[in-house]
Each structure stands twice: as structure tokens, then as C-alpha cells.
Design a protein around this motif. Sequence first.
Motif, PDB file in Angstrom:
ATOM      1  N   LYS A 122      36.112  40.322  41.220  1.00 11.09           N
ATOM      2  CA  LYS A 122      36.638  38.840  40.246  1.00 11.09           C
ATOM      3  C   LYS A 122      37.597  38.214  40.239  1.00 11.09           C
ATOM      4  O   LYS A 122      39.178  38.586  40.681  1.00 11.09           O
ATOM      5  CB  LYS A 122      37.012  40.927  39.416  1.00 11.09           C
ATOM      6  CG  LYS A 122      37.484  39.962  37.481  1.00 11.09           C
ATOM      7  CD  LYS A 122      37.953  41.154  36.673  1.00 11.09           C
ATOM      8  CE  LYS A 122      38.436  40.494  35.436  1.00 11.09           C
ATOM      9  NZ  LYS A 122      38.446  42.134  34.793  1.00 11.09           N
ATOM     10  N   GLY A 123      37.110  37.323  40.195  1.00 10.24           N
ATOM     11  CA  GLY A 123      38.809  35.956  40.035  1.00 10.24           C
ATOM     12  C   GLY A 123      38.085  34.523  40.017  1.00 10.24           C
ATOM     13  O   GLY A 123      37.026  33.920  39.380  1.00 10.24           O
ATOM     14  N   GLU A 167      35.284  31.223  36.296  1.00 10.63           N
ATOM     15  CA  GLU A 167      35.978  32.729  36.787  1.00 10.63           C
ATOM     16  C   GLU A 167      34.501  33.855  36.529  1.00 10.63           C
ATOM     17  O   GLU A 167      33.953  32.995  36.350  1.00 10.63           O
ATOM     18  CB  GLU A 167      36.788  32.977  35.464  1.00 10.63           C
ATOM     19  CG  GLU A 167      37.962  32.303  35.563  1.00 10.63           C
ATOM     20  CD  GLU A 167      39.181  33.784  36.268  1.00 10.63           C
ATOM     21  OE1 GLU A 167      39.034  34.426  37.221  1.00 10.63           O
ATOM     22  OE2 GLU A 167      39.948  32.246  37.100  1.00 10.63           O
ATOM     23  N   PHE A 184      43.282  32.857  42.419  1.00 15.00           N
ATOM     24  CA  PHE A 184      43.598  34.496  42.401  1.00 15.00           C
ATOM     25  C   PHE A 184      42.241  34.420  41.985  1.00 15.00           C
ATOM     26  O   PHE A 184      41.377  34.444  41.559  1.00 15.00           O
ATOM     27  CB  PHE A 184      44.283  34.371  40.977  1.00 15.00           C
ATOM     28  CG  PHE A 184      45.142  34.951  40.891  1.00 15.00           C
ATOM     29  CD1 PHE A 184      46.549  35.734  42.056  1.00 15.00           C
ATOM     30  CD2 PHE A 184      44.222  36.767  40.308  1.00 15.00           C
ATOM     31  CE1 PHE A 184      46.916  37.203  41.676  1.00 15.00           C
ATOM     32  CE2 PHE A 184      45.046  37.546  40.315  1.00 15.00           C
ATOM     33  CZ  PHE A 184      45.512  37.989  40.732  1.00 15.00           C
ATOM     34  N   GLY A 185      42.378  35.946  43.391  1.00 17.34           N
ATOM     35  CA  GLY A 185      41.873  36.494  42.682  1.00 17.34           C
ATOM     36  C   GLY A 185      41.078  38.594  42.812  1.00 17.34           C
ATOM     37  O   GLY A 185      42.012  38.316  44.064  1.00 17.34           O
ATOM     38  N   THR A 186      40.626  39.340  43.317  1.00 20.35           N
ATOM     39  CA  THR A 186      40.459  41.336  43.264  1.00 20.35           C
ATOM     40  C   THR A 186      39.572  41.244  44.169  1.00 20.35           C
ATOM     41  O   THR A 186      38.453  41.182  43.532  1.00 20.35           O
ATOM     42  CB  THR A 186      41.895  42.119  42.191  1.00 20.35           C
ATOM     43  OG1 THR A 186      42.964  40.710  41.805  1.00 20.35           O
ATOM     44  CG2 THR A 186      41.631  43.082  42.807  1.00 20.35           C
ATOM     45  N   TYR A 241      35.447  32.859  47.010  1.00 17.03           N
ATOM     46  CA  TYR A 241      36.158  32.842  46.345  1.00 17.03           C
ATOM     47  C   TYR A 241      37.264  31.656  46.641  1.00 17.03           C
ATOM     48  O   TYR A 241      37.436  31.263  47.391  1.00 17.03           O
ATOM     49  CB  TYR A 241      36.457  34.042  47.106  1.00 17.03           C
ATOM     50  CG  TYR A 241      35.892  35.191  46.731  1.00 17.03           C
ATOM     51  CD1 TYR A 241      34.773  35.559  46.351  1.00 17.03           C
ATOM     52  CD2 TYR A 241      35.880  35.568  47.952  1.00 17.03           C
ATOM     53  CE1 TYR A 241      33.796  36.632  46.215  1.00 17.03           C
ATOM     54  CE2 TYR A 241      35.906  37.479  47.950  1.00 17.03           C
ATOM     55  CZ  TYR A 241      33.857  37.507  47.235  1.00 17.03           C
ATOM     56  OH  TYR A 241      33.414  38.931  47.381  1.00 17.03           O
ATOM     57  N   GLU A 261      44.636  41.513  46.880  1.00 22.27           N
ATOM     58  CA  GLU A 261      45.137  40.956  45.237  1.00 22.27           C
ATOM     59  C   GLU A 261      46.097  39.730  45.520  1.00 22.27           C
ATOM     60  O   GLU A 261      46.827  39.740  46.376  1.00 22.27           O
ATOM     61  CB  GLU A 261      45.665  41.805  44.390  1.00 22.27           C
ATOM     62  CG  GLU A 261      46.497  41.657  42.919  1.00 22.27           C
ATOM     63  CD  GLU A 261      46.392  42.437  42.472  1.00 22.27           C
ATOM     64  OE1 GLU A 261      46.244  42.690  41.117  1.00 22.27           O
ATOM     65  OE2 GLU A 261      47.813  42.304  42.377  1.00 22.27           O
TER      66      GLU A 261
END
Length: 124
Positions: free
Chosen positions: A28-29, A14, A39-41, A36, A52
Amino acid sequence: TYEGNWKNGFKHGEGIKSRKEHNWIMYKGGWQWGRYHGFGTEYIQPNKMNYEGNWDNDKKSGFGKSFTKEGEIQFEGEWSDDLPYKGKLFNKGNLVYDGGIIVETNFDDKYSNLLSKNLFYHLL
């Protein structure tokens, strides 16, 4: 700037990618080997989401939602290789396409383009 977990010199686990000078969180995620993952935004401006949902190797993959720069939902559904694959398409927050049913036919050109290039290609 990155704040979060590392593994063998890579962003892993994270974490948050941000631009401190603008107080802007860009992502962020989840991360995996510097990309990446999970799950992330993603944000296009401070406090304005662009996407998202799930990521795989820096690409949108699996279930997710995209948003306009005004913050309205644009697409909700499955993504494949960074493109919308199947799901619901919105115009100015109103549902226009839902898995094979065109709910509204009067939508912006940018949505027509998205439909014709990506969504209809996969759904029809």
C-alpha cells in the motif's frame, strides 16, 4: 489485484496491491510507472508488515523500517539499493547496534549475517 491510480496503462500515484482471495494487502503506497515509489508499506502476511518506508524503482531507498515475520522491528534507518545502509539493528525488539556502537553482542546468527554482509560493510 490492484486498486488505485493509473497513468498511460501503468500503476502511478497511490494504490493498493492485494490478494483478494486471502484478504491480504501486499503493498500500500506510492507507485511510479508500475513500480513501488515514494512512501509505502509492504506486507508478508495479512496484517504483518515486512517493510515500511521509502521506495525508489521497486527498491527500498532512503529511510525505512524492516520487521520480522513475528512483527518485531529488525532494522530502522537508511536503505540504499534495497539493502540496509546505516541505522539501528534490533534483535527480538531490543536494540543491538546503533550507528557504530554495538549495544548487545549476543544476537541470532541471521543478524550477525546481516551485520557482516551489509551494515558493517557500509558503516566501518
